[in-house]
Design an enzyme around this catalytic site. Structure first.
Site, PDB file in Angstrom:
ATOM      1  CB  ALA A  18      -7.859   6.851  10.692  1.00  0.00           C
ATOM      2  CB  THR A  43      -8.556   0.341   6.199  1.00  0.00           C
ATOM      3  OG1 THR A  43      -8.116   1.010   4.835  1.00  0.00           O
ATOM      4  CG2 THR A  43     -10.074  -0.015   6.346  1.00  0.00           C
ATOM      5  CG  ASP A  51      -2.197  -0.970   0.919  1.00  0.00           C
ATOM      6  OD1 ASP A  51      -2.342  -1.232  -0.271  1.00  0.00           O
ATOM      7  OD2 ASP A  51      -2.788  -1.376   2.045  1.00  0.00           O
ATOM      8  CB  SER A  73      -3.513   1.961  14.281  1.00  0.00           C
ATOM      9  OG  SER A  73      -3.104   3.259  13.889  1.00  0.00           O
TER      10      SER A  73
END
Length: 295
Positions: free
Chosen positions: A190, A187, A73, A192
């Site tokens: 934010a 995902t 990612d 975590s």
């Protein structure tokens, strides 16, 4: 049927042997599909001699109609900042740990052929732009696909700040920082921090306080076109930093105004026909599988 892709750019952030191996396999696979292939110049340096055209990243949009990213990612985030302003659709091949944004596995390269023929869907993801001013002077700006994070400087301190939305005062906070995330970023950092997962088709932004001093401070979700302004008061004893997608750390001294808006240009994320968002969540977050029972 969508428009097929004929001119393909390839980019990858080679940090380990597996990424390099997949890059080579991808290039070899595409070479036999009668395509025009372009390799981003930094990527080309990690490969052996290549017969394909090498382009600087800022030139990719002039020659390509699809950008394929090899990596995790983080690699796709890096490529997204290149692709968005060039109106270039992006397809990800996952060589990372999670892969919320990179759909194709290295063992599934044959899926790319169907995508190139026009068998795909395109999902538009919006970005945020953060602009920082101090006493009316512009000191920095950057874009984020995932989040704008206001975080402590090198020495951790509780940060005091005020939040305004569309010029309306929302609250003041004392916390370790604040995460302002898109649905794409919900995902990531934010999540975590205890924020909710937002479906990527929602036109919404989530504000997640980081370890707030008050137990009543909770994440808040607002409509995506709202103007968010975070003010670092003049008497603040620390100078937090602004980070957009984990890069471009901008110091924000006391008196800073951090203005966050939706960017007008979107990322065009290409998915295979069999892509399902909830399946991605289920597999990446290790949610429970469908129950088997006898009716």
């Amino acid at each position: 049927m969508n428009v097929p892709f004929k001119n393909v750019g390839i980019i990858g952030r080679v940090r380990n042997a597996s990424v390099k191996e997949t890059l080579k396999a991808l290039v070899d696979y595409l070479h036999h599909l009668d395509l025009q292939i372009y390799i981003e110049e930094d990527t080309a340096e990690t490969l052996d001699k290549t017969p394909f055209t090498i382009l600087p990243r800022e030139e990719l949009g002039k020659h390509c109609d699809l950008l394929i990213v090899v990596g995790g990612d983080g690699s796709l985030l890096h490529a997204a900042h290149i692709a968005v302003n060039q109106d270039l659709p992006v397809l990800g091949i996952n060589r990372g740990s999670l892969g919320f944004l990179t759909d194709i596995l290295p063992t599934e390269l044959k899926k790319i052929e169907a995508i190139l023929r026009g068998e795909y869907t395109i999902e538009k993801r919006f970005l945020l732009t953060a602009s920082i001013e101090v006493h009316g002077n512009h000191i920095g700006q950057d874009d984020s696909l995932n989040e704008v994070a206001i975080i402590p400087d090198a020495v951790p301190h509780m940060i005091e700040f005020e939040i305004y939305i569309d010029d309306q005062f929302v609250c003041s906070q004392s916390s370790d920082g604040l995460i302002i995330a898109t649905p794409t970023g919900s995902t990531a950092y934010a999540l975590s921090g205890g924020g909710p997962i937002l479906h990527p088709q929602l036109d919404a932004i989530v504000l997640v306080p980081m370890f707030p001093h008050s137990l009543s401070s909770r994440p808040i979700v607002v409509e995506g076109n709202r103007r968010i302004n975070v003010i670092i008061p003049p008497n603040n004893i620390t100078s937090p930093r602004v980070s957009c997608d984990g890069r471009a750390y901008i110091n924000t001294p006391a008196g800073s105004h951090i203005n966050i808006r939706k960017k007008p240009h979107h990322l065009q994320l290409v998915h295979p026909i069999d892509y399902h968002y909830y399946e991605t969540l289920r597999s990446k977050l290790h949610w429970g599988k469908k129950l088997k029972y006898v009716e």
